[in-house]
Scaffold this motif. Structure first.
Motif, PDB file in Angstrom:
ATOM      1  N   ALA A  83     -15.309  -3.926 -15.826  1.00 51.27           N
ATOM      2  CA  ALA A  83     -16.420  -4.843 -15.518  1.00 51.27           C
ATOM      3  C   ALA A  83     -16.332  -5.299 -14.061  1.00 51.27           C
ATOM      4  CB  ALA A  83     -16.413  -6.034 -16.460  1.00 51.27           C
ATOM      5  N   HIS A  84     -15.097  -5.523 -13.570  1.00 54.55           N
ATOM      6  CA  HIS A  84     -14.904  -5.872 -12.153  1.00 54.55           C
ATOM      7  C   HIS A  84     -15.462  -4.749 -11.272  1.00 54.55           C
ATOM      8  CE1 HIS A  84     -12.418  -7.378  -8.624  1.00 54.55           C
ATOM      9  NE2 HIS A  84     -12.596  -6.103  -8.293  1.00 54.55           N
ATOM     10  N   GLU A  85     -15.100  -3.498 -11.586  1.00 51.15           N
ATOM     11  CA  GLU A  85     -15.588  -2.375 -10.771  1.00 51.15           C
ATOM     12  C   GLU A  85     -17.107  -2.242 -10.898  1.00 51.15           C
ATOM     13  OE1 GLU A  85     -13.662  -1.327  -8.596  1.00 51.15           O
ATOM     14  OE2 GLU A  85     -11.917  -2.261  -9.498  1.00 51.15           O
ATOM     15  N   TYR A  86     -17.609  -2.442 -12.108  1.00 52.94           N
ATOM     16  CA  TYR A  86     -19.062  -2.358 -12.305  1.00 52.94           C
ATOM     17  C   TYR A  86     -19.769  -3.427 -11.474  1.00 52.94           C
ATOM     18  CZ  TYR A  86     -23.095  -0.493 -14.690  1.00 52.94           C
ATOM     19  OH  TYR A  86     -24.268   0.159 -14.943  1.00 52.94           O
ATOM     20  N   SER A  87     -19.130  -4.563 -11.335  1.00 53.90           N
ATOM     21  CA  SER A  87     -19.689  -5.653 -10.545  1.00 53.90           C
ATOM     22  C   SER A  87     -19.838  -5.243  -9.079  1.00 53.90           C
ATOM     23  CB  SER A  87     -18.786  -6.870 -10.674  1.00 53.90           C
ATOM     24  OG  SER A  87     -19.316  -7.953  -9.984  1.00 53.90           O
ATOM     25  N   HIS A  88     -18.874  -4.432  -8.582  1.00 55.16           N
ATOM     26  CA  HIS A  88     -19.007  -3.935  -7.208  1.00 55.16           C
ATOM     27  C   HIS A  88     -20.239  -3.036  -7.089  1.00 55.16           C
ATOM     28  CE1 HIS A  88     -15.406  -5.698  -5.735  1.00 55.16           C
ATOM     29  NE2 HIS A  88     -14.561  -4.918  -6.379  1.00 55.16           N
ATOM     30  N   ARG A  89     -20.490  -2.260  -8.127  1.00 52.64           N
ATOM     31  CA  ARG A  89     -21.689  -1.400  -8.118  1.00 52.64           C
ATOM     32  C   ARG A  89     -22.955  -2.277  -8.051  1.00 52.64           C
ATOM     33  NH1 ARG A  89     -24.604   3.527  -8.235  1.00 52.64           N
ATOM     34  NH2 ARG A  89     -26.212   3.458  -9.834  1.00 52.64           N
ATOM     35  N   ASP A 140     -17.758 -10.285  -2.548  1.00 47.13           N
ATOM     36  CA  ASP A 140     -17.798  -9.117  -3.424  1.00 47.13           C
ATOM     37  C   ASP A 140     -16.598  -9.129  -4.388  1.00 47.13           C
ATOM     38  OD1 ASP A 140     -18.445  -6.676  -4.518  1.00 47.13           O
ATOM     39  OD2 ASP A 140     -18.190  -5.507  -2.690  1.00 47.13           O
ATOM     40  N   GLU A 141     -15.398  -9.381  -3.861  1.00 43.45           N
ATOM     41  CA  GLU A 141     -14.198  -9.370  -4.725  1.00 43.45           C
ATOM     42  C   GLU A 141     -14.167 -10.565  -5.686  1.00 43.45           C
ATOM     43  OE1 GLU A 141     -12.285  -7.080  -5.409  1.00 43.45           O
ATOM     44  OE2 GLU A 141     -12.756  -5.743  -3.738  1.00 43.45           O
ATOM     45  N   GLY A 142     -14.419 -11.752  -5.153  1.00 51.39           N
ATOM     46  CA  GLY A 142     -14.325 -12.944  -5.997  1.00 51.39           C
ATOM     47  C   GLY A 142     -15.354 -12.913  -7.121  1.00 51.39           C
ATOM     48  N   GLU A 198      -9.335 -10.754   1.421  1.00 50.07           N
ATOM     49  CA  GLU A 198     -10.614 -10.895   0.716  1.00 50.07           C
ATOM     50  C   GLU A 198     -10.373 -11.325  -0.731  1.00 50.07           C
ATOM     51  OE1 GLU A 198      -9.157  -8.129   1.553  1.00 50.07           O
ATOM     52  OE2 GLU A 198      -9.943  -6.323   0.600  1.00 50.07           O
ATOM     53  N   TYR A 199      -9.219 -10.931  -1.281  1.00 47.16           N
ATOM     54  CA  TYR A 199      -8.907 -11.360  -2.649  1.00 47.16           C
ATOM     55  C   TYR A 199      -8.544 -12.844  -2.683  1.00 47.16           C
ATOM     56  CZ  TYR A 199      -8.835  -6.407  -3.771  1.00 47.16           C
ATOM     57  OH  TYR A 199      -9.195  -5.090  -3.932  1.00 47.16           O
ATOM     58  N   VAL A 200      -7.861 -13.302  -1.628  1.00 53.66           N
ATOM     59  CA  VAL A 200      -7.442 -14.706  -1.597  1.00 53.66           C
ATOM     60  C   VAL A 200      -8.672 -15.615  -1.471  1.00 53.66           C
ATOM     61  CG1 VAL A 200      -5.953 -16.385  -0.461  1.00 53.66           C
ATOM     62  CG2 VAL A 200      -5.294 -13.960  -0.498  1.00 53.66           C
TER      63      VAL A 200
HETATM   64 ZN   LIG Z   1     -12.527  -5.210  -6.462  1.00 60.82          ZN
END
Ligand SMILES: [Zn+2]
Length: 429
Positions: free
Chosen positions: A200-206, A241-243, A310-312
């Motif tokens: 779902a995280h990867e799909y969210s990037h899409r 995008d990451e958060g 970007e993750y932080v």
């Molecule tokens: Zn990601």
């Protein structure tokens, strides 16, 4: 868990196989996280599948045996002048359709080997991610575009990182508009493709690419802003995008048998050097704060230098929004508002896509306040808006006077006063 599955498969392998009926919906067993936290073979329905052997349907199309190399010294890449030729140059072996094997038992297909378990579960998880974005965030079916090519266990080589193919990762690769499900090596407890939250995280990037970047394989805002030195705008986009991918992944877990899970990474990233990943990105932690050095990095680093941060910053944003949604009991409303904020041509409530276009030649104006403002303007409920404003002022240390008052578009209500969790960083924008 995998050992259990493989053993189960071996026993069932003694039964006689037969050609499966492939018209959707198809009843099949997949590996699903049950309420007790174990992945177990459960009967599920694939609603969008059109070819159960080749694992393709309206949501995804699985493809095996590909070799993808991203080498900036590769003459094929250097000579590529269009997104299409670039995507072709990346693909050194195009691979082929996958072939899944099943055994039929009482009208239900049982995967007959490990890869079939893994691939069926991958498709199922992508279908659930699609459902989440369709049902919860109200994205119309037509907006998802064509089924996503999903490279299953490709050789993915980044010579700048490692001469050997990468493992233990799953990613959305906008350059060729595909998901990559890489082979696993150390993450054997629950390979990433089995973890529905991770897909779902990867799909969210899409979805972020489709909406915020207007489906561009190489987003113009990112490449323009990353072109020279400090790239605060690009760093903010990457962080959002990451958060937001983690926040949506969390939202999707709330529809599962296992229930809402802010630590959805834990079944994959567990123990040893991986254990801290789960803690670092647990959205339920309430004590995260923007620091002076993190804010300096966000403002001053190039996109390359910012890699990892970007993750932080993303987790700061996501955990702040998480708290606002939970405290007001409006989780789904908030998740829907966030997706609405990606792309909106309305003059009074521009989306992230529109704001990046507006500031394309001056990324210094695409600040945290401006980017967060896109989300705030799409929250219509006053109580939720106030909660979102308070959490963002507190945890991201966005100065109140950039969100409230007459010198700005009155993003936040005057009643929003910020919070007291984080030590103030001072007010210079
Ligand atoms: Zn990601």
């Amino acid at each position: 868990m995998l050992r259990t599955v493989i053993a189960t498969t071996a026993v069932l392998g003694l039964a006689t196989g037969c050609a499966p009926d492939t018209s959707a919906p198809v009843k099949v067993r997949a590996l699903v996280l049950s309420s007790n936290g174990e992945y177990t073979p459960q009967e599920v329905e694939l609603k969008t599948i059109s070819d159960i052997v080749g694992l393709s349907g309206n949501v995804a199309d699985l493809h095996g045996g590909a070799r993808i190399v991203l080498d900036f010294n590769d003459p094929d890449l250097q000579n590529a002048t269009t997104p299409e030729s670039f995507a072709n140059a990346l693909l050194k072996e195009s691979g082929r359709d996958v072939t899944a094997n099943y055994i039929t038992q009482d009208g239900v297909l049982w995967p007959a080997d490990f890869h079939t378990w893994n691939m069926v579960t991958t498709y199922y998880n992508l279908e659930r991610a699609f459902d989440y974005f369709h049902d919860v965030t109200n994205i119309p079916t037509a907006d998802f575009k064509e089924p996503v090519r999903t490279y299953y266990f490709p050789e993915f080589v980044l010579p700048d990182v490692d001469k050997d193919p990468l493992k233990d990762n799953a990613l959305y690769f906008s350059a060729n508009e595909s998901f990559l499900i890489l082979p696993f090596d150390q993450l054997q407890r629950a390979p990433l493709s089995i973890n529905a939250g991770i897909l779902a995280h990867e799909y969210s990037h899409r979805v972020f690419n489709l909406k915020t970047y207007d489906a561009q394989p190489f987003p113009v805002a990112l490449s323009t802003w990353a072109a020279g030195g400090s790239s605060p705008g690009a760093n903010i986009l990457k962080s959002f995008d990451e958060g937001l991918a983690d926040l949506h992944a969390y939202g999707s877990t709330c529809r599962s048998a296992h229930g809402c899970d802010t630590r959805f990474l834990s079944t994959s990233f567990h123990g040893g050097k991986f254990g801290s990943v789960t803690d670092d990105r647990d959205l339920a932690r309430t004590d995260r704060c923007m620091t002076q050095s993190l804010r300096d990095n966000l403002r001053n680093m190039s996109l390359d230098q910012f890699s990892g941060y970007e993750y932080v910053v993303g987790t700061l944003l996501a955990s702040a929004l998480y708290q606002a949604g939970e405290a007001t009991g409006q989780r789904d409303v908030l998740l829907r508002s966030i997706v609405a904020a990606y792309d909106d041509e309305t003059v009074a409530t521009p989306g992230l896509q529109q704001l990046t276009r507006q500031y394309l030649t001056d990324q210094g104006k695409f600040t945290l306040a401006v980017a967060a403002g896109a989300i705030i303007t799409h929250v219509t409920d006053l109580r939720l808006k106030e909660a979102v404003c308070n959490e963002l002022m507190d945890h991201l240390q966005i100065p109140r006077d950039l969100l409230v008052g007459t010198n700005n578009p009155n993003l936040c209500p005057a009643s929003a006063a910020g919070g007291t969790t984080c030590p103030p960083l001072g007010n210079e924008g």
